[in-house]
Design a protein around this motif. Structure first.
Motif, PDB file in Angstrom:
ATOM      1  N   LEU A 270       0.840  -1.197   0.000  1.00 37.17           N
ATOM      2  CA  LEU A 270       0.000   0.000   0.000  1.00 37.17           C
ATOM      3  C   LEU A 270       0.876   1.249   0.000  1.00 37.17           C
ATOM      4  CD1 LEU A 270      -2.756   1.487   0.387  1.00 37.17           C
ATOM      5  CD2 LEU A 270      -2.334   1.296   2.849  1.00 37.17           C
ATOM      6  N   TYR A 271       0.535   2.174  -0.867  1.00 33.18           N
ATOM      7  CA  TYR A 271       1.176   3.495  -0.891  1.00 33.18           C
ATOM      8  C   TYR A 271       0.079   4.548  -0.756  1.00 33.18           C
ATOM      9  CZ  TYR A 271       5.431   1.203  -2.522  1.00 33.18           C
ATOM     10  OH  TYR A 271       6.551   0.400  -2.619  1.00 33.18           O
ATOM     11  N   ARG A 272       0.189   5.371   0.271  1.00 29.84           N
ATOM     12  CA  ARG A 272      -0.774   6.460   0.458  1.00 29.84           C
ATOM     13  C   ARG A 272      -0.305   7.677  -0.348  1.00 29.84           C
ATOM     14  NH1 ARG A 272      -0.292   4.048   5.753  1.00 29.84           N
ATOM     15  NH2 ARG A 272       1.493   5.414   6.110  1.00 29.84           N
ATOM     16  N   LEU A 273      -1.171   8.226  -1.186  1.00 26.28           N
ATOM     17  CA  LEU A 273      -0.793   9.297  -2.111  1.00 26.28           C
ATOM     18  C   LEU A 273      -1.321  10.667  -1.688  1.00 26.28           C
ATOM     19  CD1 LEU A 273      -1.504   7.426  -5.481  1.00 26.28           C
ATOM     20  CD2 LEU A 273       0.599   7.437  -4.126  1.00 26.28           C
ATOM     21  N   ARG A 274      -2.556  10.744  -1.241  1.00 30.39           N
ATOM     22  CA  ARG A 274      -3.144  11.994  -0.766  1.00 30.39           C
ATOM     23  C   ARG A 274      -3.911  11.693   0.516  1.00 30.39           C
ATOM     24  NH1 ARG A 274      -3.818  15.440  -5.442  1.00 30.39           N
ATOM     25  NH2 ARG A 274      -1.764  15.348  -6.451  1.00 30.39           N
ATOM     26  N   SER A 275      -3.768  12.588   1.498  1.00 27.65           N
ATOM     27  CA  SER A 275      -4.370  12.343   2.811  1.00 27.65           C
ATOM     28  C   SER A 275      -5.724  13.028   2.935  1.00 27.65           C
ATOM     29  CB  SER A 275      -3.443  12.848   3.918  1.00 27.65           C
ATOM     30  OG  SER A 275      -4.111  12.841   5.165  1.00 27.65           O
ATOM     31  N   PRO A 276      -6.750  12.332   3.404  1.00 32.59           N
ATOM     32  CA  PRO A 276      -8.049  12.965   3.655  1.00 32.59           C
ATOM     33  C   PRO A 276      -8.005  13.943   4.820  1.00 32.59           C
ATOM     34  CG  PRO A 276      -8.036  10.732   4.525  1.00 32.59           C
ATOM     35  CD  PRO A 276      -6.756  10.901   3.760  1.00 32.59           C
ATOM     36  N   PHE A 277      -6.932  13.902   5.598  1.00 36.39           N
ATOM     37  CA  PHE A 277      -6.789  14.822   6.732  1.00 36.39           C
ATOM     38  C   PHE A 277      -6.157  16.151   6.313  1.00 36.39           C
ATOM     39  CE2 PHE A 277      -6.733  10.533   8.508  1.00 36.39           C
ATOM     40  CZ  PHE A 277      -7.719  10.631   9.482  1.00 36.39           C
ATOM     41  N   GLU A 278      -5.760  16.253   5.052  1.00 31.45           N
ATOM     42  CA  GLU A 278      -5.024  17.439   4.624  1.00 31.45           C
ATOM     43  C   GLU A 278      -5.686  18.206   3.486  1.00 31.45           C
ATOM     44  OE1 GLU A 278      -1.124  16.088   3.682  1.00 31.45           O
ATOM     45  OE2 GLU A 278      -0.634  15.499   5.742  1.00 31.45           O
ATOM     46  N   GLY A 279      -6.800  17.732   2.964  1.00 33.83           N
ATOM     47  CA  GLY A 279      -7.398  18.453   1.853  1.00 33.83           C
ATOM     48  C   GLY A 279      -8.655  17.800   1.345  1.00 33.83           C
ATOM     49  N   ASN A 280      -9.045  18.191   0.144  1.00 35.65           N
ATOM     50  CA  ASN A 280     -10.299  17.774  -0.471  1.00 35.65           C
ATOM     51  C   ASN A 280     -10.165  16.462  -1.244  1.00 35.65           C
ATOM     52  OD1 ASN A 280     -13.090  18.406  -1.131  1.00 35.65           O
ATOM     53  ND2 ASN A 280     -12.375  18.785  -3.222  1.00 35.65           N
ATOM     54  N   GLU A 281      -8.943  15.956  -1.349  1.00 33.76           N
ATOM     55  CA  GLU A 281      -8.692  14.758  -2.136  1.00 33.76           C
ATOM     56  C   GLU A 281      -8.098  13.655  -1.258  1.00 33.76           C
ATOM     57  OE1 GLU A 281      -6.959  16.323  -6.251  1.00 33.76           O
ATOM     58  OE2 GLU A 281      -6.023  17.261  -4.505  1.00 33.76           O
ATOM     59  N   THR A 282      -8.378  12.429  -1.650  1.00 35.64           N
ATOM     60  CA  THR A 282      -7.753  11.260  -1.037  1.00 35.64           C
ATOM     61  C   THR A 282      -7.326  10.330  -2.163  1.00 35.64           C
ATOM     62  OG1 THR A 282      -9.168  11.404   0.918  1.00 35.64           O
ATOM     63  CG2 THR A 282      -8.053   9.308   0.532  1.00 35.64           C
ATOM     64  N   ALA A 283      -6.161   9.738  -2.025  1.00 40.01           N
ATOM     65  CA  ALA A 283      -5.720   8.764  -3.019  1.00 40.01           C
ATOM     66  C   ALA A 283      -4.768   7.775  -2.375  1.00 40.01           C
ATOM     67  CB  ALA A 283      -5.037   9.464  -4.200  1.00 40.01           C
ATOM     68  N   TRP A 284      -4.863   6.545  -2.821  1.00 43.70           N
ATOM     69  CA  TRP A 284      -3.921   5.499  -2.403  1.00 43.70           C
ATOM     70  C   TRP A 284      -3.795   4.501  -3.533  1.00 43.70           C
ATOM     71  CZ3 TRP A 284      -7.913   5.805   1.780  1.00 43.70           C
ATOM     72  CH2 TRP A 284      -9.104   5.159   1.435  1.00 43.70           C
ATOM     73  N   MET A 285      -2.783   3.665  -3.446  1.00 43.24           N
ATOM     74  CA  MET A 285      -2.582   2.671  -4.498  1.00 43.24           C
ATOM     75  C   MET A 285      -1.997   1.393  -3.924  1.00 43.24           C
ATOM     76  SD  MET A 285       0.680   4.305  -6.553  1.00 43.24           S
ATOM     77  CE  MET A 285       0.857   2.915  -7.679  1.00 43.24           C
ATOM     78  N   PHE A 286      -2.223   0.305  -4.646  1.00 42.99           N
ATOM     79  CA  PHE A 286      -1.726  -1.015  -4.272  1.00 42.99           C
ATOM     80  C   PHE A 286      -0.812  -1.505  -5.393  1.00 42.99           C
ATOM     81  CE2 PHE A 286      -6.031  -0.345  -2.730  1.00 42.99           C
ATOM     82  CZ  PHE A 286      -5.890  -0.530  -1.372  1.00 42.99           C
TER      83      PHE A 286
END
Length: 717
Positions: A625-641
Motif C-alpha cells: 500500500l502506498y498512500r498518495l493523498r491524505s483525507p486529513f489534509e485536503g479535499n482529495e484522497t488517493a492510495w494505491m496497491f
C-alpha cells in the motif's frame, strides 16, 4: 541479521536488514546507545556519548529504567515488596543469544516459521535484595526493520512481590526533535491521524477501558519534523495486546525523550508469590528512513505474514453480504434467504447472519449468553437456514457476542455472579449488557462448549465476533482481595486462551473481530482473527479517514469494508454506488444492505463491482500500500496497491467536494518499477513507470461531490 556481543566493551549489536540497535552494559545497567540506520562497525561507538564522571543515572539513556535509584523520569516497572519498600535495583547477571523466536506463554505474538528468520537476545537482570529476576527479550528479523520486545518477571526470592507497573518496552532518545504521531477518535470515527510536536513534560495516550479502545489505538510513532509519507526517520511502537494500555513520551530537562509502551499501570497489579512469573505483552518497534509509508509497509508485511495465522492468512477473503443494516433485528428465514439469493445473483460468496438469531433477541436488551436459536424467527432452525444459503452457492457466517451477558437472560438468572462486578456495588450496564468474567475458567468453559456445539452442528464458514461495551466496576467474585487488580489482565488471558482453543478446533472458520466497529482493532486480536470490522460507520466519505488512519499500522487484508445503503444510516449522507464500492474495495469487500431493493441499474453496477474485486482482491489484500493523498489534509484522497513484482498496480482517487473551474490535476504514483512500461485500464497508451512516478498520472475532470476514479495498471510484457 545478526546479534553480536562485544565482550570487551560489554556491548550488544542487534542488526536487521537496514537497521542497528545497540545496548551497552554500564556498571550492570543496560543502557540504550543507538537505534537507527544500519552501522558497519560499532567499535568505540560509546565514545560519542559523553557523560560527566559520577553522573546521576537520571542523565543516562536506559533500556528498562527503574524507580528509586536516582532516575526521576517515569520507570518501566514498579514493585512493592512485602516489607513495604518500593525500591529495586536490577543489574546484569547473564545473557544468551538464540536462533529463532520463542513463544510468549498465553499471549499473542509475532512468530517465525524458520529459525533462520530471526535471532533473540535475552538479558537477565536481578535485584539481589528481593530476589526479583527480570529478563529483557529482543528479537530481530531477517526481512524486516523491526524488533520485538517483551519482559518476563520471576520471583526468585522467599517473599511475595507485587508488580504495580510492568511495561513491555522503554527507549531513551538523546534529543527531543520529534513529532508524535498516533491514532485517536471514538465510535464511528476511529483511527483519526494526529500529529503533535514534542514539548517538555509527559504526553500520554492510553485506554483504561479494559479494551484497546476506539479512543486511542495501541500505537504511536516518533518522526523527525520534516518526515512525510516518503522520506524521513520514523520510529514506530505497536503493542500486541487487546486490553488497557499506555503509550507515552517524556521530554526531560536535558531535552532527551523517553518512550514507553505496555499494559496500563492504572488499576493494574499482579502478585508474584515465590517461584511465580509474569510475562508482559510484546511491543513491536519499527524503524524507517522512508517516512511513514516505509514504516507502515514494514508493519503490514510483518503482521500480515507473521502475526495473522491459519489457512485464511494467505487466502483471498470472500466477498460477503451482511444483513445488519438491511433488517436489524426484524427478519425471518424467508427474508434472509431472499437477501442471500440476491447476493448469489451478483456473484457474492458469503452470507453473514448478524445479531438477533438467538434467544428472544428482538432488540439489544435481552438474551446475550443464551446461544440457542430463536425458533420464532427461524422455525426450522439454524442448520436448515445455513443449508438453504449453501444451496444458493454461498458460504454461511454468523454473528456472536460471546463475551457479554444480558441481565434479561437465562444465563444471568442462573449465574448472576459470572459477570465482572464488585459485590454490593451497582452493576453499570452498557447497551443493556454486562461483561462475562473471562478470568474464571468455568465461564470460559461454558463459552467453549456453547460455541463449539453450534460450530459443529451448523455449516459455518465465518464468525463475526463482536464486543459492544467496556469494563466498569472491575472485579471478580473468585479473586482474593490482594488479586483484584489482576482481573482485567486475567480477563484478556482467558479470552486469548478461549480464542486459541476455538481457532485450533475450527481452523476452517474465518473469524472477524469487531468491537462496535474498531474498538478493539489491535495486533493482539489479529493473532486469532485475521481481519477486523474497521468501523460501524459505513459512510464512504468518513471511511476515507478511518481506513487511511488504520493503514498506518494494519495491513489492508485485516480491514473490513462494506457498501451500505443511502442515505447512510450513520451520517445521513448520499454517495454514489460507484464511490461506495471504490472505498469498500480498498479493504475486505462486502455489502451491508438489503440487496433485494436494488434497481436494475444498481444490480448491473454491483455485479461489475463484485467481478472487478475478484480480479483485483489478491492485489489489494496482499500488495504493498502506498498512500498518495491524505483525507486529513485536503479535499482529495488517493492510495494505491502495487504487486510484489511491480507488474500490477491499482490506484484509487477520491474527490470529496466539487470545485468550480478546477485546475488540471496530476497524481504522482509510487512503488512502480521505473524501468517498466505500463498500460492503464487496457488502453493502447503506454506510460513509463518513471514518468508515472515523477511526472504523474493525469486525473480527468470529475463532476459533482463525493466522486471517485479507479485506475488499473499492468506492466507491458
Amino acid at each position: 541479521m545478526t546479534i553480536t556481543y562485544l565482550e570487551q566493551e560489554q556491548l550488544f549489536h542487534l542488526q536487521s536488514k537496514d537497521m542497528s540497535y545497540i545496548i551497552q552494559l554500564n556498571n550492570g545497567y543496560p543502557l540504550h546507545v543507538y537505534w537507527g540506520k544500519k552501522l558497519r562497525s560499532v567499535s568505540n561507538i560509546t565514545r560519542l556519548l559523553h557523560y560527566p564522571d559520577n553522573a546521576s543515572i537520571d542523565r543516562y539513556p536506559q533500556e528498562y529504567p527503574q524507580y528509586g535509584t536516582g532516575d526521576f523520569r517515569n520507570p518501566a516497572y514498579q514493585v512493592r515488596l512485602e516489607d513495604g519498600s518500593r525500591i529495586t535495583e536490577l543489574v546484569y547477571e547473564s545473557h544468551k543469544i538464540t536462533e529463532g523466536k520463542p513463544k510468549l506463554p498465553g499471549l499473542p505474538a509475532v512468530y517465525v516459521e524458520s529459525e533462520r528468520e530471526s535471532q533473540t537476545l535475552e538479558i537477565k537482570l536481578v535485584d539481589h535484595y528481593s530476589g526479583l529476576s527480570v529478563t529483557l527479550s529482543y528479537t530481530v528479523f531477517e526481512d524486516h526493520n523491526a524488533i520485538s520486545r517483551s519482559v518476563q518477571f520471576l520471583n526468585c526470592g522467599s517473599q511475595s512481590v507485587s508488580l504495580e507497573r510492568a511495561l513491555s518496552a522503554s527507549v531513551d532518545f538523546i534529543d527531543s526533535d520529534y513529532e508524535m504521531i498516533y491514532l485517536a477518535g471514538g465510535w464511528a470515527r476511529e483511527a483519526q491521524v494526529k500529529r503533535r510536536v514534542l514539548e517538555a513534560g509527559l504526553t500520554t495516550i492510553e485506554s483504561r477501558r479494559g479494551a484497546s479502545s476506539a479512543q486511542f489505538n495501541p500505537f504511536m510513532a516518533l518522526a523527525r519534523p520534516n518526515t512525510d509519507e516518503d522520506q524521513g526517520e520514523v520510529f514506530g511502537f505497536s503493542l500486541v495486546y487487546s486490553g488497557s494500555f499506555v503509550a507515552e513520551t517524556e521530554v526531560d530537562y536535558l531535552h532527551s525523550t523517553r518512550v514507553s509502551i505496555g499494559i496500563n499501570p492504572f488499576d493494574f497489579g499482579w502478585l508474584l508469590e515465590p517461584g511465580e512469573s509474569f510475562q508482559t505483552p510484546e511491543a513491536i518497534m519499527v524503524y524507517s528512513t522512508e517516512g511513514l509509508g516505509g514504516m507502515s509497509r514494514t508493519y503490514h508485511r510483518l503482521y500480515r505474514t507473521r502475526l495473522c495465522r491459519g489457512i485464511h492468512r494467505d487466502q483471498e477473503r470472500p466477498i460477503l453480504v451482511n444483513n445488519w443494516e438491511a433488517t436489524y433485528f426484524d427478519f425471518n428465514a424467508e427474508k434472509i434467504e431472499s437477501i442471500a439469493k440476491s447476493g448469489a445473483e451478483l456473484g457474492i460468496e458469503l452470507f453473514v447472519l448478524d445479531d438477533g438469531w438467538f434467544g428472544k433477541r428482538n432488540d439489544d436488551t435481552t438474551s446475550l449468553g443464551d446461544w440457542i436459536v430463536d425458533r420464532t424467527k427461524l422455525p426450522e432452525g439454524l442448520t436448515n437456514l445455513a443449508e438453504r444459503v449453501n444451496s444458493l452457492g454461498l458460504l454461511f457466517g454468523l454473528w456472536f457476542e460471546p463475551e457479554m451477558v444480558s441481565p434479561d437472560s437465562d444465563l444471568y438468572r442462573q449465574h448472576p455472579d459470572w459477570c465482572i462486578h464488585v459485590e454490593g456495588r451497582r452493576r453499570t450496564e452498557g447497551r443493556t449488557q454486562l461483561i462475562l468474567d473471562l478470568s474464571r475458567q468455568e465461564v470460559c468453559d461454558y463459552l467453549l462448549e456453547s460455541l463449539s456445539k453450534i460450530f459443529t452442528s451448523v455449516p459455518i464458514s465465518y464468525v463475526k465476533w463482536d464486543m459492544n461495551r467496556n469494563m466498569t466496576e472491575i472485579g471478580s467474585a473468585t479473586r482474593s482481595a490482594v488479586r483484584q487488580k489482576e482481573t482485567a489482565h486475567r480477563y484478556m488471558l482467558g479470552l486469548y486462551d478461549l480464542l486459541e482453543k476455538l481457532t485450533h478446533q475450527f481452523p476452517h472458520i474465518l473469524f472477524e473481530s469487531c468491537a462496535s466497529g474498531g474498538g478493539r482493532f489491535d495486533p493482539g486480536m489479529l493473532y486469532y482473527m485475521p481481519q477486523t470490522w474497521t468501523s460501524d460507520n459505513t459512510d464512504a466519505i468518513e471511511r476515507l479517514k478511518i481506513q487511511f488512519g488504520t493503514s498506518m499500522v494494519y495491513p489492508v487484508s485485516t480491514i473490513g469494508a462494506h457498501v451500505s445503503a443511502v442515505p447512510n444510516h450513520q451520517m445521513g449522507r448520499t454517495t454514489s454506488l460507484v464511490t461506495r464500492g471504490d472505498v469498500a474495495m480498498s479493504g475486505n469487500f462486502g455489502y451491508e444492505m438489503d440487496l433485494t431493493t436494488f434497481s436494475d441499474d444498481e444490480k448491473v453496477i454491483a455485479k461489475q463491482q463484485v467481478a472487478h474485486y475478484k480480479e483485483i482482491r489478491s492485489l489489494v489484500q496482499q500488495g504493498d500500500l502506498y498512500r498518495l493523498r491524505s483525507p486529513f489534509e485536503g479535499n482529495e484522497t488517493a492510495w494505491m496497491f502495487v504487486s510484489e513484482d511491480k507488474a500490477q498496480a491499482l490506484v484509487y482517487y477520491f474527490q470529496v467536494l466539487a470545485e468550480p473551474n478546477a485546475p488540471l490535476k496530476k497524481l504522482k504514483l509510487k512503488g512502480l518499477d521505473p524501468e517498466l512500461d505500463y498500460t492503464i485500464d487496457e488502453e493502447d497508451i503506454i506510460y513509463g513507470g518513471d514518468r508515472l512516478m515523477h511526472s504523474g498520472l493525469h486525473i480527468p475532470p470529475l463532476h459533482g461531490d463525493f466522486v471517485s476514479k479507479c485506475f488499473h495498471l499492468k506492466a507491458k510484457v
